[in-house]
Structures are given as C-alpha cells and as structure tokens.
Design an enzyme around this catalytic site. Structure first.
Site, short mmCIF file in Angstrom:
data_model
loop_
_atom_site.label_atom_id
_atom_site.label_comp_id
_atom_site.label_asym_id
_atom_site.label_seq_id
_atom_site.Cartn_x
_atom_site.Cartn_y
_atom_site.Cartn_z
N ASP A 9 0.96 -1.31 -0.22
CA ASP A 9 0.17 0.03 -0.06
C ASP A 9 0.87 1.20 -0.07
O ASP A 9 0.78 2.11 0.89
CB ASP A 9 -0.93 -0.03 1.18
CG ASP A 9 -1.80 1.29 1.34
OD1 ASP A 9 -2.00 1.79 0.21
OD2 ASP A 9 -2.30 1.42 2.28
N ASP A 54 -1.63 9.23 10.05
CA ASP A 54 -2.56 8.65 9.04
C ASP A 54 -3.49 7.85 9.82
O ASP A 54 -3.49 7.48 10.74
CB ASP A 54 -1.55 7.35 8.55
CG ASP A 54 -2.21 6.75 7.37
OD1 ASP A 54 -2.82 7.23 6.20
OD2 ASP A 54 -2.59 5.50 7.44
N ASN A 105 -2.48 3.22 12.98
CA ASN A 105 -3.58 2.60 13.02
C ASN A 105 -3.50 1.20 12.86
O ASN A 105 -4.33 0.31 13.36
CB ASN A 105 -4.64 3.18 11.99
CG ASN A 105 -5.86 2.48 11.79
OD1 ASN A 105 -6.59 2.76 12.94
ND2 ASN A 105 -6.32 1.84 10.82
N GLU A 135 -5.14 13.09 9.63
CA GLU A 135 -6.11 12.73 8.42
C GLU A 135 -7.42 12.26 8.91
O GLU A 135 -7.49 10.97 9.80
CB GLU A 135 -5.49 11.41 7.61
CG GLU A 135 -6.31 11.19 6.49
CD GLU A 135 -6.09 9.70 5.86
OE1 GLU A 135 -6.16 9.58 4.49
OE2 GLU A 135 -5.55 8.90 6.61
N GLU A 147 -11.19 4.62 16.91
CA GLU A 147 -12.60 4.40 16.79
C GLU A 147 -12.98 3.02 17.25
O GLU A 147 -11.83 2.42 17.74
CB GLU A 147 -13.34 4.55 15.44
CG GLU A 147 -13.02 3.27 14.44
CD GLU A 147 -13.15 3.62 12.83
OE1 GLU A 147 -13.86 4.41 12.49
OE2 GLU A 147 -12.70 2.79 12.09
C1 NOJ Z 1 -4.64 7.20 3.99
C2 NOJ Z 1 -3.32 7.21 3.02
O1 NOJ Z 1 -3.48 8.32 2.31
C3 NOJ Z 1 -3.61 5.81 2.10
O2 NOJ Z 1 -2.70 6.09 1.05
C4 NOJ Z 1 -3.56 4.69 2.92
O3 NOJ Z 1 -3.99 3.75 2.08
C5 NOJ Z 1 -4.39 4.75 3.95
N1 NOJ Z 1 -4.24 5.91 4.70
C6 NOJ Z 1 -4.04 3.40 4.82
O4 NOJ Z 1 -2.95 3.47 5.48
#
Ligand code: NOJ
Length: 544
Positions: A60, A201, A102, A243, A208
């Site tokens: 990811d 992030d 997270n 975020e 939650e």
């Molecule tokens: C937000 C990030 O910007 C995104 O790219 C990612 O897949 C998710 N968080 C999970 O970490």
C-alpha cells in the site's frame, strides 16, 4: 498555545520513491530527494510532508509498515535521511513525517508474534475474534471493490483479525496502553531528528471502536491528547496533522481545546471546491466556509486540491457527486471505490491553464494552510492503465530525456512507468522546460506561492464571504488583527463584472497583491472585472 509556525506554511507532499532515483535502481531515494532541495526551496514551499519511507512490503505504497525505526533500504539509509534533513534545514524547509499507527503490515514482527502465540503480549496489540460480529453501520472496508471484509481469518492464529484498510494491514488495538507506549516510542525516536511534526495517518480510525468490547480507547479523543502532550513536552512546536475524513459535526473534536491535533485535512472544503469547479458556481465554497465549525486558536485546516490518493468525494450527495464525475471523471475507469476519482488535477481540468490558476489561487487564499502534491506544480498527468490509486503516483517529470530524468535504470525497472504519451507526456510537461519559460505554470506557481507567503493574514486570519451579485463569483475577506485582504474568484467560464458589498469593511482603494482582476470602488462596495476563470487578491486599508 505555543509556536504555530504551520499557519504560515506552504506544504508539499512528496513520495521519496517517485521523486528522484540517485543510484539507478529504478526507485527514488533520499540522496535523489536531497539533490532536488534547491528546486523545492526555489518553488517557495516551506514544509515537506514525506510519505512513508519505512521498511515495508509496500503493498500500500508504504502505508504497510514492517519496521517503524528505519529507512527502507531501497530508499537509502538513516544517514541519508539525516543528510537530507540537514540540507533541507539549511534551505529553511521543515519536514513532517507520516506516522502510521492505526495498523501495521502483516509482516511486522508484532503481528507475526501475535499470530504464532496466543499467550504473547503482542496478541493484545491487535483486534481478534473467533466469530467476528457483522460490521456495524459505517464499519465496512475503506476499499470497497478491492476488499470484501474487515475481518480476515488467520490459520496460524485460529482467529480473525480486524482491518478497515487492506487485509495485509492488521489494525492495532490503540485501547491497549502498551500500544500507546509503542506509539510514543516511535515518535520519540523520530523526534530525536530535527523534524517539525507528524501526519497521523487514519487518525479518525485510530480512535474508533472496532466493534468488540475493549477496542474503543476508553478516553476517545484522549488518545490524541496524550500524543499531543507527549510531542509538546518532547519538542514544543511539533505539529500533529491528522487525516480525519469525518462528517462536519465530528470534525472540530479533532482539535480538542487546542490540545489534540494542530491541523486537520479539510476534506469538507475539498469536496465542495470540486463541486464549485464542476458547476462554475461559487455557492458550494461559500456554504462550506459558512458551515465549517469554529476551531481553537492554535488549530488550522490543511487545504488541498489533490493528495496522492483518490479525490475522495464521499461528503457530497449522490447527485452532487454525479455532477463532479460528469465533469472530471466521465469514464468509469477514472473512478474508484464508489466515491472518488483517480486522476490528477491537470487532466481533470483539461490542462486548461486558466482553470489551473483558478484552482491554485483558491487553494492559496482560502482559510487554512495549503498542501501541494508533488508534480501538480508543473501540471503532471495520470496513468489510468496503472492499478487503483497508483494512477496519480507516477515518477516526477524533470526533463525530456529518457525516464523523464527520474532515473537512469532501464525503463522496465522503474517503480512505475513515466508518462510518455499524450498531452501530459514528459517531453511536453517537465521541470526543465518550465524553468526556462517565464510564462510556465511552474513560474506562475512560484509567483503565487511568494505572494501567499507575503500575506500572513491568509494563514492566520478568519475568512468571511462577501455578497457578490454574480453566482459564479466568490469574494472573501480575510482579516487578521485589522490587516485585511480581499480575494475574488470567477468560477465561471465567461468573463464578468461583479459588484461586491464590503459590508462595513471600507470602500477605500484596494491595492493589488496578485492576479489580473481589475477593480474600482463603487458606492458601498467594489466592482471587479474578471476574465473567464479569473481571480485577484487585493489588500484593503488597515482598520483602526
Ligand atoms: C491514508 C493514506 O493516505 C492511504 O494512501 C492509505 O492507503 C491509508 N491511509 C491506509 O494507511
């Protein structure tokens, strides 16, 4: 309240992997990024947000961390990171790191220990269920279409683990005080370097309830307060940027009483801004500015046009989203997750320079701190043949030599292909060509950023929308300690003249700061002549 440097920052989001490859292995790295610090300083940005660079299987794009205490070997070493910080510091650039707590990668040693041994203390770092409950409302996968469930069965553990994101990103149980100790340890480690803050992030997901007893951190937002207090004590002025893509009524809580997050990404404004660009009407932005909750004095919104994910339009109604799709993502292949668009800004706006300037001018004048995604300053395009969000993560286009000057590796070894065909190909859109052209988007961006930096009111003041007699025109006034700026933007594709009521804010002459709009005082207001997609920023006389 402490040092609120971030209110005057201009942030640039950069992925080390795709910026500049110094050793010819096809992957961008810290020495490569360091070699481009002069470019960034000359652009005028003041703060770099580094996307994750930690050791990771990178399934990811690095948001699946295997080791929180190092640099992915493909991206360099800790020494390379230190050298980068030193050089960035010399040019006055602050650096913010992505902090992904997270979830971990499923390859993280904590998760490996947890699945092997139910008696391990690491078992409690994650969320397990033998018979998982059905996900509650709003608890489905964040990646619909790519992930079917939020519970994945692990053979070795004999139980399911919880993940809102990909199945290889098991979610940490932040309610466990030991996990919170780990988060502080990670922050402590990186704060031993001269960094300016962290981007938390998935901050809203961290705190939650995961649908099982003992998974909601008892103190709720108290977790963010704990992290704030820790960072503030460890290094005053450390920014925590969250975020938190949450509905309007939940957003203000992330700032606490000025004792949680310093900045929160303004997903609310971003949705309405694209609705306004799509419809040519100012109303969505004006309404959003009116609805944004009051935030504590030290708090700040972080505004963006595009980040390096999908353009998430989740906050719009179905009808509004359909309208934005129609304008900016007419083809199904341009959409993702049933809520967003996987295109870059320039192609969405048809490469139209007037609309690009309009969008950036809004970004630079609306209440908050702006963040620019790497490559948007030259109007880079996207590659829809790539999977998912990778479409907007292609290598930086430096010049018109092979691989766009990103890397000397053979083209088939690049982390992602460079864009080499169509109107956004690297031989047409690149830094070198734009540096040589005084009228390029890049040189316009430098001027716009310099103008923004000369107006601290824009980062520190409070916005107020002024009545304008044209539906396509947004006029707003920013006031900071009696120093005032007026910005006007024509969202429409026709030139127009708009009269703006100053509402007691004085009708004295306005002094042009930036942009081509013409202005004259009339009665109790001002009349502005605006080109199609035109804009102008003006300084009003100081109040007493
Ligand atoms: C937000 C990030 O910007 C995104 O790219 C990612 O897949 C998710 N968080 C999970 O970490």
């Amino acid at each position: 309240m402490g040092d609120t440097w971030y209110k005057e920052a201009v942030v640039y989001a950069v992925d080390v992997r795709t910026f500049r490859d110094s050793d010819g292995d096809g992957v961008g790295d810290f020495p490569g990024l360091t070699s481009r610090i002069d470019y960034l300083a000359e652009l005028g940005i003041t703060c770099l947000w580094l996307l994750p660079f930690y050791p990771s299987p990178a399934r990811d794009n690095g948001y699946d961390v295997r080791d929180y205490y190092g640099v992915d070997p493909r991206l360099g070493t800790l020494e390379d990171f230190e050298e980068f910080l030193r050089r960035a510091g010399e040019r006055g650039l602050r650096v913010v790191l992505d902090l992904i707590m997270n979830h971990t990668s499923d390859e993280h040693p904590w998760f490996q220990a947890a699945r092997r041994d139910p008696g391990s203390r690491f078992r409690d770092y994650y969320v397990w269920a033998v018979s998982p409950p059905p996900p509650g409302p709003g608890q489905q996968s964040i990646f619909p279409g790519e992930e079917q469930t939020v519970w994945t069965f692990d053979e070795r553990a004999g139980a399911h683990y919880y993940h809102r994101f990909y199945h290889f990103q098991p979610e940490l149980r932040v309610a466990n005080p030991e996990v919170r100790d780990e988060i502080r340890r990670v922050m402590d480690f990186w704060l031993s370097f001269p960094i300016a803050g962290f981007r938390l992030d998935a901050a809203s997901h961290m705190i939650e309830d995961k649908g099982l007893p003992g998974t909601a951190p008892e103190q709720g937002h108290g977790v963010l307060k704990e992290l704030h207090d820790f960072a503030a004590a460890r290094r005053p002025g450390t920014a925590l940027i969250g975020e938190a893509d949450v509905p309007l009524h939940e957003a203000a809580a992330f700032f606490g009483d000025g004792d949680q997050l310093s900045m929160v990404f303004n997903f609310l404004l971003d949705n309405d801004l694209f609705l306004a660009l799509a419809t040519g009407r100012a109303e969505p932005i004006a309404r959003c500015l009116g609805e944004l909750p009051a935030i504590p004095e030290g708090g700040q919104w972080l505004n963006f046009l595009r980040n390096l994910d999908e353009l998430d339009l989740e906050r719009l109604s179905d009808e509004e989203r359909r309208r934005v799709y129609e304008s900016f993502a007419p083809d199904d292949s341009m959409r993702i997750f049933g809520r967003g668009i996987r295109r870059r800004l320039a192609p969405m706006l048809g490469g139209d320079r007037r609309r690009l300037e309009l969008a950036f001018s809004l970004l630079l004048t609306l209440q908050g701190t702006p963040v620019i995604a790497y490559g948007d300053e030259i109007g880079m395009g996207d590659d829809l043949s790539l999977e998912g969000r990778d479409a907007v993560r292609t290598p930086m286009q430096w010049h018109d030599a092979p691989n766009a000057g990103f890397s000397d590796a053979p083209a088939d070894r690049l982390i992602r292909p460079v864009i080499d065909s169509g109107p956004f190909a690297y031989d047409r859109v690149n830094v070198a060509a734009q540096q040589a052209d005084p009228d390029s988007l890049l040189n316009w961006m430098k001027r716009a950023i310099a103008a923004r930096r000369a107006c601290p009111e824009l980062g520190r003041g409070q916005d107020r929308v002024l009545p304008a007699d044209r539906p396509s025109v947004l006029a707003h006034l920013v006031d900071w300690k009696g120093s005032r700026l007026v910005a006007v933007h024509n969202l429409g594709g026709e030139p127009c003249t708009a009269t703006v009521e100053m509402e007691g804010h004085g009708t004295d002459g306005l002094e042009r700061v930036f942009g081509p709009a013409e202005e004259e005082a009339v009665g109790s207001g001002h009349r502005f002549r605006l080109d199609a997609f035109g804009y102008g920023w003006f300084r009003a006389g100081a109040t007493d």
